[in-house]
Design a protein around this motif. Structure first.
Motif, mmCIF file in Angstrom:
data_model
loop_
_atom_site.group_PDB
_atom_site.id
_atom_site.type_symbol
_atom_site.label_atom_id
_atom_site.label_comp_id
_atom_site.label_asym_id
_atom_site.label_seq_id
_atom_site.Cartn_x
_atom_site.Cartn_y
_atom_site.Cartn_z
ATOM 1 N N ILE A 38 -3.013 -16.242 7.701
ATOM 2 C CA ILE A 38 -4.170 -16.446 6.902
ATOM 3 C C ILE A 38 -5.104 -15.645 6.921
ATOM 4 O O ILE A 38 -6.022 -16.204 7.735
ATOM 5 N N HIS A 39 -5.622 -14.542 6.713
ATOM 6 C CA HIS A 39 -6.592 -14.148 6.978
ATOM 7 C C HIS A 39 -7.967 -14.418 5.499
ATOM 8 O O HIS A 39 -7.938 -15.113 4.833
ATOM 9 N N LEU A 40 -8.565 -14.054 6.224
ATOM 10 C CA LEU A 40 -10.275 -14.866 4.804
ATOM 11 C C LEU A 40 -10.129 -13.975 4.001
ATOM 12 O O LEU A 40 -10.532 -14.302 3.172
ATOM 13 N N SER A 41 -10.303 -13.278 3.979
ATOM 14 C CA SER A 41 -10.548 -12.086 2.640
ATOM 15 C C SER A 41 -8.454 -13.183 2.063
ATOM 16 O O SER A 41 -8.770 -12.284 -0.148
ATOM 17 N N LEU A 42 -7.437 -12.996 1.800
ATOM 18 C CA LEU A 42 -6.569 -13.887 1.222
ATOM 19 C C LEU A 42 -6.852 -14.738 0.141
ATOM 20 O O LEU A 42 -7.089 -14.833 -0.626
ATOM 21 N N ILE A 43 -7.919 -15.507 1.739
ATOM 22 C CA ILE A 43 -8.198 -17.213 0.747
ATOM 23 C C ILE A 43 -8.820 -16.636 -0.102
ATOM 24 O O ILE A 43 -8.920 -17.294 -1.358
ATOM 25 N N LEU A 89 -4.319 -7.017 -10.456
ATOM 26 C CA LEU A 89 -4.641 -7.970 -9.372
ATOM 27 C C LEU A 89 -3.921 -6.606 -7.504
ATOM 28 O O LEU A 89 -4.345 -6.605 -6.353
ATOM 29 N N ALA A 90 -3.293 -6.461 -8.271
ATOM 30 C CA ALA A 90 -1.699 -5.630 -6.709
ATOM 31 C C ALA A 90 -2.402 -4.694 -6.399
ATOM 32 O O ALA A 90 -2.110 -4.060 -5.992
ATOM 33 N N ILE A 91 -2.610 -3.891 -7.262
ATOM 34 C CA ILE A 91 -3.884 -2.799 -7.633
ATOM 35 C C ILE A 91 -4.839 -2.535 -6.295
ATOM 36 O O ILE A 91 -4.937 -1.290 -5.565
ATOM 37 N N ILE A 92 -5.851 -3.528 -7.016
ATOM 38 C CA ILE A 92 -6.943 -3.565 -6.591
ATOM 39 C C ILE A 92 -6.807 -4.456 -5.008
ATOM 40 O O ILE A 92 -7.459 -3.734 -4.825
ATOM 41 N N PHE A 93 -5.732 -5.201 -5.019
ATOM 42 C CA PHE A 93 -6.112 -5.680 -3.446
ATOM 43 C C PHE A 93 -4.998 -5.569 -2.647
ATOM 44 O O PHE A 93 -4.965 -5.059 -1.275
ATOM 45 N N ASN A 94 -4.201 -4.455 -2.927
ATOM 46 C CA ASN A 94 -3.298 -3.153 -2.473
ATOM 47 C C ASN A 94 -2.223 -4.336 -1.983
ATOM 48 O O ASN A 94 -2.275 -4.335 -0.737
ATOM 49 N N TRP A 95 -1.641 -5.611 -2.554
ATOM 50 C CA TRP A 95 -0.722 -6.300 -2.187
ATOM 51 C C TRP A 95 0.556 -5.419 -1.425
ATOM 52 O O TRP A 95 1.270 -5.535 -0.730
ATOM 53 N N ALA A 107 9.532 -7.663 -7.503
ATOM 54 C CA ALA A 107 7.866 -8.662 -7.465
ATOM 55 C C ALA A 107 7.944 -8.703 -8.757
ATOM 56 O O ALA A 107 7.975 -10.163 -9.008
ATOM 57 N N LEU A 108 8.458 -8.592 -10.220
ATOM 58 C CA LEU A 108 8.759 -9.427 -11.270
ATOM 59 C C LEU A 108 9.769 -9.954 -11.192
ATOM 60 O O LEU A 108 9.553 -10.833 -11.517
ATOM 61 N N SER A 109 10.339 -10.193 -11.176
ATOM 62 C CA SER A 109 12.085 -11.036 -10.669
ATOM 63 C C SER A 109 11.695 -11.623 -9.961
ATOM 64 O O SER A 109 12.028 -12.800 -10.443
ATOM 65 N N ILE A 110 10.430 -11.988 -9.000
ATOM 66 C CA ILE A 110 10.327 -13.699 -8.034
ATOM 67 C C ILE A 110 9.507 -14.369 -9.393
ATOM 68 O O ILE A 110 9.557 -15.275 -9.036
#
Length: 148
Positions: A38-43, A89-95, A107-110
């Motif tokens: 897990i990346h530090l940025s993700l934490i 947040l998906a746009i901001i963090f480019n998930w 993603a919406l279904s999950i």
């Protein structure tokens, strides 16, 4: 002052629960994505999201703002706000690639399945624990009246 500390404790507990659940979900999903760490940025993202989720949870369910709103309407408002916040947040963090409608649908279904299962389990817990409390209250009242 006592009320302030009580609310602060509740907010800290909820924030920790959100963070922990995010880490557990990521741990379950990461192997399928080929991730081994897990990346530090993700934490930091998870901490930020936990704070947002906690504030949203507190405003919708614990504050006086939505006090007279029915529970099912609160749940719908909560769901819609979470979808909106998740999209931003998906746009901001480019998930993931949002230009593909298929990715957004998946993603919406999950998210919807997770939201329904979490909300349902909380409702079930409240129902079961509430019924246990009512039974204990009945026992207490009957023992109180039997003593007289």
């Amino acid at each position: 002052m006592k009320e302030f500390f009580k609310n602060t404790l509740e907010i800290k507990i909820i924030t920790c629960m959100f963070f922990t659940s995010q880490v557990v979900i990521y741990t379950l999903i990461a192997p399928f994505l080929g991730e081994k760490s897990i990346h530090l940025s993700l934490i930091w993202q998870m901490i930020f999201i936990s704070i947002i989720l906690t504030l949203l949870q507190y405003v919708i369910y614990a504050s006086n703002i939505f006090m007279k709103v029915k529970t099912w309407i609160k749940i719908i408002i909560h769901y819609l706000l979470l979808v909106f916040i998740g999209y931003i947040l998906a746009i901001i963090f480019n998930w993931f690639d949002l230009s593909s409608g298929n990715n957004f649908t998946i993603a919406l279904s999950i998210f919807t399945v997770c939201f329904i299962s979490f909300t349902g389990s909380i409702a079930l817990y409240n129902k079961v624990s509430g019924e246990r409390f009512n039974e204990k209250l009945k026992l207490y009242k009957s023992s109180k009246f039997d003593d007289k």
